[in-house]
Scaffold this active site. Structure first.
Site, PDB file in Angstrom:
ATOM      1  N   SER A  72       0.879  -1.176   0.027  1.00  0.00           N
ATOM      2  CA  SER A  72      -0.045   0.015  -0.033  1.00  0.00           C
ATOM      3  C   SER A  72       0.904   1.396  -0.045  1.00  0.00           C
ATOM      4  O   SER A  72       1.943   1.416   0.579  1.00  0.00           O
ATOM      5  CB  SER A  72      -0.822  -0.014   1.448  1.00  0.00           C
ATOM      6  OG  SER A  72      -0.384   0.425   2.372  1.00  0.00           O
ATOM      7  N   ASP A  73       0.384   2.449  -0.277  1.00  0.00           N
ATOM      8  CA  ASP A  73       1.044   3.823  -0.144  1.00  0.00           C
ATOM      9  C   ASP A  73       0.621   3.927   1.214  1.00  0.00           C
ATOM     10  O   ASP A  73       0.070   3.423   2.036  1.00  0.00           O
ATOM     11  CB  ASP A  73       0.516   4.769  -1.200  1.00  0.00           C
ATOM     12  CG  ASP A  73       1.577   5.559  -1.378  1.00  0.00           C
ATOM     13  OD1 ASP A  73       2.457   5.981  -0.619  1.00  0.00           O
ATOM     14  OD2 ASP A  73       1.410   6.468  -2.577  1.00  0.00           O
ATOM     15  N   TRP A  74       1.329   4.945   1.706  1.00  0.00           N
ATOM     16  CA  TRP A  74       1.335   5.452   3.210  1.00  0.00           C
ATOM     17  C   TRP A  74       0.021   5.561   3.441  1.00  0.00           C
ATOM     18  O   TRP A  74      -0.954   6.546   3.340  1.00  0.00           O
ATOM     19  CB  TRP A  74       2.289   6.725   3.487  1.00  0.00           C
ATOM     20  CG  TRP A  74       2.406   7.005   4.705  1.00  0.00           C
ATOM     21  CD1 TRP A  74       1.565   7.540   5.645  1.00  0.00           C
ATOM     22  CD2 TRP A  74       3.735   7.313   5.645  1.00  0.00           C
ATOM     23  NE1 TRP A  74       1.779   7.660   6.804  1.00  0.00           N
ATOM     24  CE2 TRP A  74       3.227   7.681   6.858  1.00  0.00           C
ATOM     25  CE3 TRP A  74       4.802   7.003   5.166  1.00  0.00           C
ATOM     26  CZ2 TRP A  74       4.196   8.121   7.861  1.00  0.00           C
ATOM     27  CZ3 TRP A  74       5.742   7.184   6.247  1.00  0.00           C
ATOM     28  CH2 TRP A  74       5.410   7.725   7.315  1.00  0.00           C
ATOM     29  N   GLY A  75      -0.346   4.770   4.440  1.00  0.00           N
ATOM     30  CA  GLY A  75      -1.842   5.006   5.139  1.00  0.00           C
ATOM     31  C   GLY A  75      -3.214   4.653   4.279  1.00  0.00           C
ATOM     32  O   GLY A  75      -4.362   4.930   4.493  1.00  0.00           O
TER      33      GLY A  75
END
Length: 715
Positions: free
Chosen positions: A264-267
């Protein structure tokens, strides 16, 4: 380690240990300072056990620290499984190269591959294993700050660069070549199509357009062997990518055959809640793991909920196992089980990072990336000319761009320093000139210098923070203070050359009457030396735009490969066609455009035949002549248009290019081979095929200025 050993290792792991492998934490969680850990641990609700089991680490810096963290991690991990150290190495580690949009403007695939090789080498000896690059998002709206990370508006060009980056990062033997790192292609998918050019915003497009224009770049990176894929923040057909099972299970895994790691990308997993498709972290975890997201970056939806989801049989443990196995396989592909510290080497780090050799490569690539947009016979300069060097970017070291994590501005070369290194004469003020609000003293001094000089080099542009992630702009003109400065300087000296440092195409209204304009992008560590070489003719400009510059922001998105309408616009049409009342439909400087100090003409486009079948090829040739005394580089570009398709086709599409050197007064013939596969496109039923009929074959110096011939495909 053999595959059977990985399976055996997986069998020894508890559910908690498996879930831990799916968590990525940032560097501060592994700091030796307790106070740096406590706050983040409390914020995320993590225990020491969670940290010790987290499978990958984000943003560790330096060989010594990487070795310390890996050693401590493995001591605390029950099974001695190593962590993977990942980071954003976007256009250089410590030696910073031009931003990717600038690299795209080089149209030089070998240069891009070399950039990736050098970046990988510096990162690897500093202890890193994975880079979150290349970003291959197709970009058409310069309001979006992250256009700087892409190689442009064309999927053919993006695809070629994607391949070059991956091969440069990973090499031929990733497991044993410790000067390489694994590549993570991003952001899957269509992140660059955010509505209004506003970061993180909704994307809305048809599946056919997604497949035809946006997916090819990712596919090219995967075909080149990229080991990881990062999810995008945006929606795809109404479903956020990070929870989109069709996108990752059906398209990425089944169609593309990708068996590597999805991160995933951040968060991005927890963001499924505000998106409105998950009511809480538990549902977000369920959606993401079912979609096929293996690693959760910097949130704890998986950590808190996967075990419970398995116990209540909402998800099968086999889904968790396949994600863990992919992560273990990546660790094995990197050789971490045999060499957990891999390339980290404190002594070699000092020798390799920011070496003289790497700086020379950075200078060479920066020169290739710069684009001469305008030249009214004022460039190149003579070293004996009386030059005034004015403006906020004249002596600025803010030249490396926002995605330069380990880069240091103080190690970069300013334009003034670059001119000085050449031994050229110039005047420069003593007052600091602010980008937005210069002092009266700075303005007065600038005007006085302009009056004394024969020629003014006015160095303008964006500050680093004005482009990049979360840096969308509705007004992409230069700051008003810079426009006012241009006007004031031009009033006392008409010989004004503008140089630009920036991370996106700009609306150049207010400075377009300059005698010359040089687009330098954010060129990196050797910015000033490269730009000085361009200005003084030490290097003949060869850059060509990888993204169109609008006449005005009101046109955007404006791009070369647009679809025609039922009422297409032609210059001179008054009304009741698809046009604006106050500006043309076309870019100020189109895709593929760029000038040089040579005068190169194109003529005599010829086809070997005007009719072909699916199993035949056609040779298209054109003659170039350098009518000047200066040897130059030319990027010869091939475009094709399908005149009648099953769905509406673009007015032209890039299908090939060749970068050549042509000597003074030399004539050269350039040939392209046209095969049936170049005529294919995605039809309404998502099939990829070609149609019988007439095609325009266009060759020229850019997407606007082309010679045209036609060919008939017979089926």
């Amino acid at each position: 380690m053999e595959q059977k050993q990985l399976f055996d290792l997986l069998k020894q792991m508890t559910v908690d240990e498996k879930v831990g492998q799916l968590l990525q934490l940032a560097a501060e969680f592994y700091s030796e300072k307790a106070e740096e850990k406590t706050g983040p641990m409390t914020d995320l609700g993590l225990s020491h056990e969670d940290i010790n089991n987290a499978g990958t680490t984000l943003g560790i810096s330096g060989a010594k620290e990487a070795i310390r963290v890996q050693k401590a991690y493995m001591e605390h991990n029950r099974l001695g499984i190593p962590t993977i150290l990942m980071a954003d190495i976007i256009h250089g580690f410590r030696t910073i190269f031009p931003i990717p949009l600038g690299l795209g403007s080089s149209w030089d695939l070998e240069a891009a591959k070399k950039v990736a090789e050098v970046s990988a080498k510096e990162a690897a000896v500093s202890g890193l294993h994975v880079t979150f690059s290349p970003m291959v998002d197709l970009v058409r709206d310069p309001r979006w700050g992250r256009v700087m990370e892409s190689t442009g508006e064309d999927h053919f060009l993006n695809s070629r660069f994607a391949e070059a980056f991956v091969k440069g990062y990973q090499g031929e033997d990733l497991k044993n070549d410790f000067f390489r790192v694994a590549a993570c292609v991003k952001h899957f998918a269509a992140y660059g199509a955010a509505i209004g050019g506003r970061d993180y915003n909704t994307v809305n497009m048809s599946e056919r357009q997604l497949r035809d224009s946006y997916l090819p770049g990712y596919k090219a990176a995967l075909d080149a062997g990229a080991k990881l894929v990062m999810t995008s923040f945006n929606t795809v057909d109404g479903i956020p990518a990070t929870g989109n099972k069709w996108l990752f299970r059906d398209v990425l895994r089944k169609e593309f055959g990708f068996d590597g790691v999805v991160i995933s990308d951040w968060g991005a997993i927890i963001e499924l809640i505000p998106h409105g498709i998950a009511q809480d972290k538990k549902q977000a975890a369920e959606l993401a793991i079912k979609a096929g997201v293996d690693i959760e970056m910097m949130t704890t939806c998986y950590t808190e909920n996967l075990k419970e989801l398995i116990e209540e049989k909402t998800i099968d443990e086999a889904i968790l196992d396949e994600a863990v196995l992919r992560i273990l396989t990546l660790k094995n592909d990197l050789g971490l089980f045999e060499n957990p510290h891999r390339g980290a080497d404190v002594a070699l780090e000092k020798e390799v990072v920011l070496s003289k050799e790497h700086r020379e490569i950075a200078k060479d690539v920066a020169k290739k990336s710069m684009v001469l947009l305008k030249n009214d016979s004022i460039l190149p300069l003579s070293k004996q000319e009386n030059i005034a060097l004015i403006g906020p970017a004249a002596d600025s070291h803010d030249v490396i761009g926002v995605w330069s994590w380990q880069g240091k501005k103080e190690e970069a070369v300013s334009l003034a320093e670059g001119v000085q290194q050449l031994g050229a004469e110039y005047l420069i003020g003593t007052e600091t000139f602010d980008y937005f609000n210069p002092s009266e003293a700075a303005i007065t001094e600038a005007i006085a210098l302009a009056q004394k000089a024969d020629t003014v080099v006015l160095a303008l542009g964006e500050e680093e923070w004005m482009s990049g992630e979360a840096s969308s702009r509705s007004d992409i003109r230069l700051p008003q203070a810079q426009l006012d400065l241009f006007k004031a300087v031009q009033a006392v000296n008409e010989n004004v050359i503008v140089t630009l440092y920036n991370g996106r195409p700009l609306d150049l209204q207010g400075i377009d009457s300059a005698k010359a304009i040089v687009e330098a992008w954010f060129p990196g560590t050797e910015a000033g030396t490269a730009l000085a070489d361009i200005l003084y003719g030490e290097y003949n400009p060869s850059g060509r735009l990888s993204m169109s510059f609008p006449e005005t922001v009101g046109q955007v998105p404006v791009y070369y490969n647009y679809d025609n309408t039922g009422r297409p616009y032609k210059p001179g049409d008054e009304k009741y066609v698809s046009k604006y009342l106050d500006v043309s439909n076309f870019a100020k400087y189109p895709f593929g455009f760029g000038m040089s100090y040579s005068d190169i003409t194109y003529k005599d486009l010829k086809l070997s035949t005007n009719e072909m079948t699916s199993d035949e090829t056609i040779t298209a040739s054109i003659t170039l002549e350098n009518q000047s005394d200066i040897t130059g580089q030319e990027t010869v570009q091939l475009y094709i248009r399908d005149q009648v398709g099953e769905v509406v086709r673009p007015v032209k599409e890039l299908k090939g290019f060749e970068k050549i050197t042509i000597k003074a007064h030399e004539k050269r013939t350039v040939e392209f081979t046209i095969t049936e596969d170049l005529l294919r496109y995605v039809h309404s039923d998502q099939s990829v095929t070609s149609d019988a009929g007439i095609f325009d074959i266009m060759i020229g110096a850019n997407s606007r200025d082309v010679e045209t011939a036609t060919v008939k495909l017979v089926k």
